[in-house]
Design an enzyme around this catalytic site. Structure first.
Site, PDB file in Angstrom:
ATOM      1  N   LYS A 206     -38.498  28.740   7.627  1.00 23.02           N
ATOM      2  CA  LYS A 206     -37.261  27.706   6.849  1.00 23.02           C
ATOM      3  C   LYS A 206     -36.077  28.936   5.879  1.00 23.02           C
ATOM      4  CE  LYS A 206     -40.546  24.452   6.314  1.00 23.02           C
ATOM      5  NZ  LYS A 206     -42.276  23.793   5.855  1.00 23.02           N
ATOM      6  N   ARG A 245     -47.901  25.449  11.393  1.00 20.38           N
ATOM      7  CA  ARG A 245     -47.143  25.483  12.282  1.00 20.38           C
ATOM      8  C   ARG A 245     -46.081  26.222  11.970  1.00 20.38           C
ATOM      9  NH1 ARG A 245     -42.749  22.387  11.234  1.00 20.38           N
ATOM     10  NH2 ARG A 245     -42.604  20.413  12.569  1.00 20.38           N
TER      11      ARG A 245
HETATM   12  N1  PMM Z   1     -41.888  21.092   8.234  1.00 19.68           N
HETATM   13  C1  PMM Z   1     -41.669  20.355   8.963  1.00 19.68           C
HETATM   14  C2  PMM Z   1     -41.702  19.269   9.575  1.00 19.68           C
HETATM   15  N2  PMM Z   1     -42.987  19.039   9.865  1.00 19.68           N
HETATM   16  N3  PMM Z   1     -45.130  20.019   8.582  1.00 19.68           N
HETATM   17  C3  PMM Z   1     -46.146  19.731   8.073  1.00 19.68           C
HETATM   18  N4  PMM Z   1     -47.650  18.865   7.776  1.00 19.68           N
HETATM   19  N5  PMM Z   1     -46.052  20.774   6.987  1.00 19.68           N
HETATM   20  C4  PMM Z   1     -45.290  21.833   6.858  1.00 19.68           C
HETATM   21  O1  PMM Z   1     -44.321  22.668   6.396  1.00 19.68           O
HETATM   22  C5  PMM Z   1     -43.277  21.047   7.902  1.00 19.68           C
HETATM   23  C6  PMM Z   1     -43.729  20.016   9.200  1.00 19.68           C
HETATM   24  C7  PMM Z   1     -39.837  20.667   8.261  1.00 19.68           C
HETATM   25  O2  PMM Z   1     -39.762  22.181   9.587  1.00 19.68           O
HETATM   26  P1  PMM Z   1     -39.006  22.066  11.020  1.00 19.68           P
HETATM   27  O3  PMM Z   1     -37.505  21.344  10.877  1.00 19.68           O
HETATM   28  O4  PMM Z   1     -38.703  23.487  11.640  1.00 19.68           O
HETATM   29  O5  PMM Z   1     -39.526  21.234  12.067  1.00 19.68           O
END
Ligand code: PMM
Length: 284
Positions: A206, A245
């Site tokens: 992030k 995650r």
């Molecule tokens: N961050 C993203 C997408 N889904 N789900 C949860 N539970 N927690 C998160 O922090 C989260 C998520 C965005 O990140 P990406 O675009 O790298 O997938």
């Protein structure tokens, strides 16, 4: 939790796994690296993103979930009841809803009826507008505000009939949060843990890590944030979070093996040798 983004536009890996077979192959690599579950998503939530049609989201995730669910525990990263329902029918057993049921409240009924595990993230608005909602004037600051807003969401989940032990909470790093907010939450997860549910944290790649590591050329590029993330994994594991995650499962497993070794516990399956084994391999 290994991330399988079947999207053309995610900030961290957008466009790399839009083809179902590329996404499935990526999921298998994450499993080989030691992922415990795979999070398959078809909507990018990067700041400013526009939403896909429901039909597009379904076309992206359902074929991938159908295949990966035969060999792994799969969660679907969606805010939509219709997509959650189709994903569960295709074999997913976890619904990861970044809106915690706010974007499409019917998702709570779908989860309750299925008996799936529900990951509810702290969220305030869709990505196109979330930057406008990154203010926290609660007397306890961002940490107390996020805990209070998640507590309200838990009430809604319980009212919909989701079993308490199936609820996982997530502070939602980067979602209606500025960099400083993310660090405050990471420093003090206790008020959220005190709600009595396991915690999932998504910090991988992030932008607040990119800004932490910025040099003269600007923020550190997305794929060069892994070492800092591994340091965070150590911090989170020591606080007993349920899950992280992540995009790089191997690096995460390595960090977890170090945590386990320091605690005198055997490392998880994919990592390392038993504690106390003599060093006879010529390495130090
Ligand atoms: N961050 C993203 C997408 N889904 N789900 C949860 N539970 N927690 C998160 O922090 C989260 C998520 C965005 O990140 P990406 O675009 O790298 O997938």
């Amino acid at each position: 939790m290994g991330v399988v983004n079947v999207t053309p536009d995610s900030f961290s890996d957008g466009g790399r796994y839009v083809e179902p077979q590329a996404a499935v192959a990526h999921g298998r690599r994450l499993l080989a690296d030691g992922a415990d579950l795979l999070d398959v998503g078809g909507e990018s939530t990067r700041p400013g993103a526009t939403r896909p049609l429901v039909s597009e989201e379904l076309d992206r995730v359902v074929p991938v979930i159908r295949e990966l669910a035969q060999e792994a525990v799969v969660s679907v990263d969606t805010m939509r009841a219709e997509v959650a329902e189709a994903a569960l029918a295709a074999g997913a057993s976890v619904v990861n809803d970044v809106s915690g049921g706010l974007a499409d409240p019917r998702i709570l009924d779908v989860v309750a009826a299925s008996g799936a595990t529900y990951v509810a993230m702290h969220w305030r608005a869709h990505s196109a507008r979330m930057a406008d909602f990154a203010t926290y004037d609660h007397p306890g600051g961002v940490v107390a505000a996020v805990a209070a807003e998640l507590a309200e969401r838990v009430e809604a989940m319980l009212a919909a009939g989701i079993d308490a032990p199936r609820i996982v909470l997530d502070p939602g790093l980067g979602f209606a949060k500025r960099g400083g907010h993310n660090w405050e939450l990471l420093r003090d997860l206790d008020p959220i843990a005190a709600l009595g549910h396991p915690l999932l944290v998504g910090a991988s790649r992030k932008s607040f890590l990119g800004r932490l590591l910025a040099g003269p050329a600007g923020p550190r590029p997305v794929e060069e944030r892994e070492h800092a993330h591994s340091a965070l994994v150590v911090h989170l594991a020591r606080q007993g979070v349920w899950g992280v995650r992540v995009h790089d499962v191997r690096a995460t497993r390595d960090a977890l093996a170090v945590v386990a070794a320091l605690a005198g516990r055997p490392a998880g399956e994919p990592a390392g040798e038993p504690a106390g084994e003599p060093a006879g391999d010529g390495e130090r």
